[in-house]
Design a protein around this motif. Structure first.
Motif, PDB file in Angstrom:
ATOM      1  N   ALA A  22       0.839  -1.208   0.000  1.00  0.00           N
ATOM      2  CA  ALA A  22       0.000   0.000   0.000  1.00  0.00           C
ATOM      3  C   ALA A  22       0.869   1.251   0.000  1.00  0.00           C
ATOM      4  CB  ALA A  22      -0.922  -0.015   1.209  1.00  0.00           C
ATOM      5  N   GLY A  23       1.942   1.235   0.787  1.00  0.00           N
ATOM      6  CA  GLY A  23       2.830   2.389   0.816  1.00  0.00           C
ATOM      7  C   GLY A  23       3.495   2.659  -0.509  1.00  0.00           C
ATOM      8  N   LEU A  26       0.987   4.303  -2.742  1.00  0.00           N
ATOM      9  CA  LEU A  26       0.813   5.715  -2.395  1.00  0.00           C
ATOM     10  C   LEU A  26       1.993   6.553  -2.859  1.00  0.00           C
ATOM     11  CD1 LEU A  26      -0.560   5.159   1.207  1.00  0.00           C
ATOM     12  CD2 LEU A  26      -1.841   6.178  -0.682  1.00  0.00           C
ATOM     13  N   ASP A  51      -6.207   7.463  -0.506  1.00  0.00           N
ATOM     14  CA  ASP A  51      -6.630   6.797   0.733  1.00  0.00           C
ATOM     15  C   ASP A  51      -7.512   5.594   0.388  1.00  0.00           C
ATOM     16  OD1 ASP A  51      -6.521   8.969   3.380  1.00  0.00           O
ATOM     17  OD2 ASP A  51      -6.361   9.819   1.382  1.00  0.00           O
ATOM     18  N   SER A  54      -5.602   2.738  -1.352  1.00  0.00           N
ATOM     19  CA  SER A  54      -4.754   2.024  -0.405  1.00  0.00           C
ATOM     20  C   SER A  54      -5.582   1.067   0.440  1.00  0.00           C
ATOM     21  CB  SER A  54      -4.017   3.028   0.484  1.00  0.00           C
ATOM     22  OG  SER A  54      -3.254   2.371   1.466  1.00  0.00           O
ATOM     23  N   GLU A  55      -6.714   1.542   0.950  1.00  0.00           N
ATOM     24  CA  GLU A  55      -7.550   0.654   1.769  1.00  0.00           C
ATOM     25  C   GLU A  55      -8.076  -0.520   0.950  1.00  0.00           C
ATOM     26  OE1 GLU A  55      -9.507   1.563   5.350  1.00  0.00           O
ATOM     27  OE2 GLU A  55     -11.461   1.421   4.367  1.00  0.00           O
ATOM     28  N   PRO A  91      -5.092   3.274   6.162  1.00  0.00           N
ATOM     29  CA  PRO A  91      -4.424   3.115   4.871  1.00  0.00           C
ATOM     30  C   PRO A  91      -3.571   4.307   4.464  1.00  0.00           C
ATOM     31  CG  PRO A  91      -6.728   3.641   4.545  1.00  0.00           C
ATOM     32  CD  PRO A  91      -6.549   3.420   6.024  1.00  0.00           C
ATOM     33  N   LEU A  92      -3.794   5.453   5.114  1.00  0.00           N
ATOM     34  CA  LEU A  92      -2.965   6.638   4.875  1.00  0.00           C
ATOM     35  C   LEU A  92      -3.089   7.551   6.082  1.00  0.00           C
ATOM     36  CD1 LEU A  92      -1.159   8.531   3.362  1.00  0.00           C
ATOM     37  CD2 LEU A  92      -3.036   9.123   1.829  1.00  0.00           C
ATOM     38  N   VAL A 107       1.455   4.173   6.293  1.00  0.00           N
ATOM     39  CA  VAL A 107       0.425   3.135   6.324  1.00  0.00           C
ATOM     40  C   VAL A 107       0.576   2.402   7.653  1.00  0.00           C
ATOM     41  CG1 VAL A 107      -0.491   1.067   5.236  1.00  0.00           C
ATOM     42  CG2 VAL A 107       0.516   2.883   3.823  1.00  0.00           C
TER      43      VAL A 107
END
Length: 268
Positions: A22-23, A26, A51, A54-55, A91-92, A107
Motif C-alpha cells: 500500500a505504501g 501511495l 486513501d 490504499s484501503e 491506509p494513509l 500506512v
C-alpha cells in the motif's frame, strides 16, 4: 492463552506485505493533480482517492490470505470475522501531509487477537522507514531494535502531539498547550499519529499525547511504542482511547498523564 509463534509470524509477514504494497502504491502512484475526494469530520479533514485505493488494496490482500479475519479500516471498510483476529488499518495516516507533498505520512496495519494488539507495522515510504513490533518481542526499525529514550527531567521533555480537525476541539487543545508549553523543552507536531508514536519508540521525542484518536490511528503505533519500552494509557488507570492517548517512558509517563488529567486535556 498466548498466541502461537507461528500465528504471530504469519500475521507479521502479512502486515508487512500489506503496508509495503500500500505504501508503494501511495508513493509511486500519487497523481500530480491529487485532490480531495471527500471530507469527514470537518471541511479540512480530507480523504483523497489514494486513501481509498490504499484501503482497497489492503482489504483485498487480507481477504485473500485470511478470509475468516475481521477488519476495521479508517475509510469505512468493516467486517466481522470468525477467527478471533481483527485487522485495524489506517491506509494513509497523515493524509493532509500527503496531499501537500510533506513526508510525514504512513500506512499503519495492526492485527488484534481477541481484542488485543499482537502485531503492529507502520511503513513511512517517503521517509524510507518500516517499523514493526510483535507482542513481547520488542520494537524494530528496518529490522534493527529500537528503544525509547530514558525519562528526562520534567522541564527538559520534548513532547509531540497532534490536533483534531473539529474546530471546537482544536481550540481546547490550544488551551491545553498554553498550560504545557512553559513546562516542556518544546512541542513537536508531525501530523500523523502512527509516525509520532514510532518516533517516540525510536527515541526521537521523549513523550506523546493526543486527544481524539480512533482505533486505526493508535493500534499499531501504541504496540510499537510499548515494545520499545514506553508506557501507554489514557486517563489514569485507563487504556488509550478516543478521549486521550498518552505514551512516554516510565518516570515521564506518570507525570505527563497526571498533568494532562489535571488540565482536563480529555474534555472540552
Amino acid at each position: 492463552m498466548s498466541p502461537s509463534p507461528d500465528l504471530l509470524a504469519e500475521l507479521l509477514e502479512l502486515a508487512k506485505e500489506a503496508a509495503i504494497r500500500a505504501g508503494s502504491l501511495l508513493r509511486d502512484g500519487r497523481p500530480a493533480d491529487l485532490g480531495v475526494a471527500a471530507t469527514k469530520s470537518s471541511p479540512v479533514d480530507v480523504v483523497t482517492e489514494m486513501d481509498l485505493a490504499s484501503e482497497k488494496l489492503i482489504l483485498e490482500l487480507i481477504g485473500e490470505r485470511r478470509p475468516a479475519d475481521g477488519y476495521l479500516g479508517e475509510e469505512g471498510a468493516e467486517r466481522n470475522g470468525t477467527s478471533g483476529v481483527r485487522w485495524v488499518v489506517d491506509p494513509l495516516d497523515g493524509t493532509v501531509n500527503y496531499l501537500y507533498g510533506l513526508h510525514n505520512w504512513a500506512v499503519s496495519v495492526a492485527a488484534e487477537l481477541d481484542g488485543r494488539a499482537v502485531v503492529g507495522v507502520v511503513y513511512a515510504p517517503a521517509r524510507g522507514e518500516l517499523f514493526h513490533a510483535v507482542l513481547g518481542g520488542g520494537a524494530y526499525l528496518d529490522g534493527h531494535p529500537v528503544s525509547c529514550r530514558p525519562a528526562p527531567p520534567w522541564g527538559q521533555a520534548l513532547v509531540s502531539t497532534g490536533f483534531n480537525y473539529v474546530q471546537s476541539v482544536r481550540v481546547r487543545q490550544a488551551e491545553v498547550l498554553l498550560h504545557l508549553m512553559p513546562e516542556f523543552r518544546d512541542i513537536r507536531r508531525g501530523g500523523a499519529a502512527a509516525v509520532d508514536l514510532c518516533d517516540l519508540a525510536a527515541g526521537r521525542v521523549d513523550g506523546y499525547f493526543e486527544r481524539g484518536l480512533a482505533p486505526w490511528d493508535r493500534a499499531a503505533g501504541v504496540l510499537i511504542a510499548r515494545e520499545a519500552g514506553a508506557l501507554a494509557g489514557g486517563r489514569p488507570g485507563q487504556e488509550p482511547d478516543g478521549d486521550l492517548t498518552v505514551a512516554a517512558p516510565p518516570g515521564l509517563f506518570e507525570q505527563l498523564q497526571q498533568r494532562l488529567d489535571e488540565i482536563g486535556a480529555w474534555r472540552d
